[in-house]
Design an enzyme around this catalytic site. Structure first.
Site, short mmCIF file in Angstrom:
data_model
loop_
_atom_site.label_atom_id
_atom_site.label_comp_id
_atom_site.label_asym_id
_atom_site.label_seq_id
_atom_site.Cartn_x
_atom_site.Cartn_y
_atom_site.Cartn_z
N SER A 162 0.82 -1.21 0.00
CA SER A 162 0.00 0.00 0.00
C SER A 162 0.85 1.26 0.00
O SER A 162 2.04 1.24 0.33
CB SER A 162 -0.91 0.01 1.23
OG SER A 162 -1.58 -1.21 1.35
N1 SAH Z 1 -0.96 -4.91 3.95
C1 SAH Z 1 -0.17 -5.20 2.77
C2 SAH Z 1 -0.83 -4.82 1.47
C3 SAH Z 1 -2.07 -5.55 1.23
S1 SAH Z 1 -2.46 -5.97 -0.44
C4 SAH Z 1 1.20 -4.60 2.88
O1 SAH Z 1 1.50 -3.91 3.86
O2 SAH Z 1 2.02 -4.85 1.98
C5 SAH Z 1 -3.84 -7.01 -0.03
C6 SAH Z 1 -3.45 -8.42 0.32
O3 SAH Z 1 -4.65 -9.06 0.77
C7 SAH Z 1 -2.94 -9.22 -0.85
O4 SAH Z 1 -1.69 -9.76 -0.55
C8 SAH Z 1 -4.00 -10.31 -1.02
O5 SAH Z 1 -3.46 -11.55 -1.45
C9 SAH Z 1 -4.58 -10.40 0.37
N2 SAH Z 1 -5.92 -10.99 0.45
C10 SAH Z 1 -6.98 -10.79 -0.38
N3 SAH Z 1 -8.05 -11.52 0.04
C11 SAH Z 1 -7.65 -12.18 1.16
C12 SAH Z 1 -8.30 -13.10 2.04
N4 SAH Z 1 -9.56 -13.48 1.87
N5 SAH Z 1 -7.58 -13.58 3.07
C13 SAH Z 1 -6.28 -13.22 3.26
N6 SAH Z 1 -5.62 -12.37 2.46
C14 SAH Z 1 -6.29 -11.85 1.42
#
Ligand code: SAH
Length: 219
Positions: free
Chosen positions: A68
């Site tokens: 992010s």
């Molecule tokens: N917080 C992260 C950025 C998040 S990007 C950072 O600091 O880098 C969003 C993430 O959520 C992605 O890696 C995606 O694979 C994950 N994601 C999406 N749906 C999900 C789910 N149902 N359970 C767990 N992770 C999930």
């Protein structure tokens, strides 16, 4: 993150400007700012985008996901109002950057990711950085972690159409959840939910754009 377009060559100066720019984006919480000063975003961005780690933009990571934008990480962390005794759940480990920042503010952090390679890489990085109070787990985070609940704070870093019910249920009374809500291909609204005796109080914070919360475990 620079105010003009010329990135400074000196990494120390780049990091100083990074924190300065967070302040200029409206981040005022001293604990959040110092956690973001301590955790080097460059550790979480690899490959060809590594030299853009201090810019205020989301960047691609493995498995087609993104780390992010730092100012959004800061504002979400601030909105979560994490205290030093808190047990925190993050859904969407991604690079592990948000979880690492939370680990500096909370007692214990659990972060859940549906892509195994991302969870593995994040855990390795936490170990290398000596962040001993954060654990990355592979699961569908929309169910939360019922065995470890309740949580004082829950942060979702992928967009859901509604705040997921199981996550709301795993919030302690007085607990706070921050979650982007809306369709994945449009601008979403960052929501703060507080669990109160009579249910939940909701507040809209700002417009954001996140990858979608996807059901099931990834490949
Ligand atoms: N917080 C992260 C950025 C998040 S990007 C950072 O600091 O880098 C969003 C993430 O959520 C992605 O890696 C995606 O694979 C994950 N994601 C999406 N749906 C999900 C789910 N149902 N359970 C767990 N992770 C999930």
């Amino acid at each position: 993150m620079t105010e003009d377009d010329t990135p400074p060559a000196d990494p120390a100066e780049a990091r100083m400007r990074f924190v300065y720019a967070l302040r200029s984006r409206g981040v005022t919480d001293a604990r959040v700012l110092s956690a973001m000063e301590e955790i080097d975003r460059q550790d979480f961005v690899t490959g060809i985008f590594a030299d853009r780690a201090y810019e205020d933009m989301p960047l691609p990571i493995a498995c087609g996901q993104t780390i992010s934008q730092p100012s959004v990480v800061a504002l979400m962390t601030e909105a979560l109002q994490v205290g030093p005794r808190d047990k925190v759940l993050e859904i969407g480990t991604g690079s592990g950057y948000q979880a690492a920042i939370l680990s500096r503010l909370a007692r214990r952090v659990y972060t859940v990711e549906r892509h195994r390679p991302l969870a593995r890489a994040a855990q390795k990085l936490f170990d290398r950085l000596g962040l001993t109070n954060v654990t990355a787990m592979v699961a569908d985070g929309s169910h939360g972690l019922p065995d470890i609940a309740p949580f004082d704070r829950i942060i979702v870093t992928a967009a859901a159409e509604d705040p997921p019910g199981p996550l709301l249920a795993q919030l302690r009374l007085g607990g706070i959840m921050v979650v982007p809500v809306g369709q994945s291909d449009t601008v979403q609204t960052l929501i703060r939910a507080v669990r109160v005796e009579s249910g939940y109080e909701y507040e809209e914070l700002r417009a954001v754009r996140f990858v979608p919360l996807v059901e099931g475990i990834g490949q």
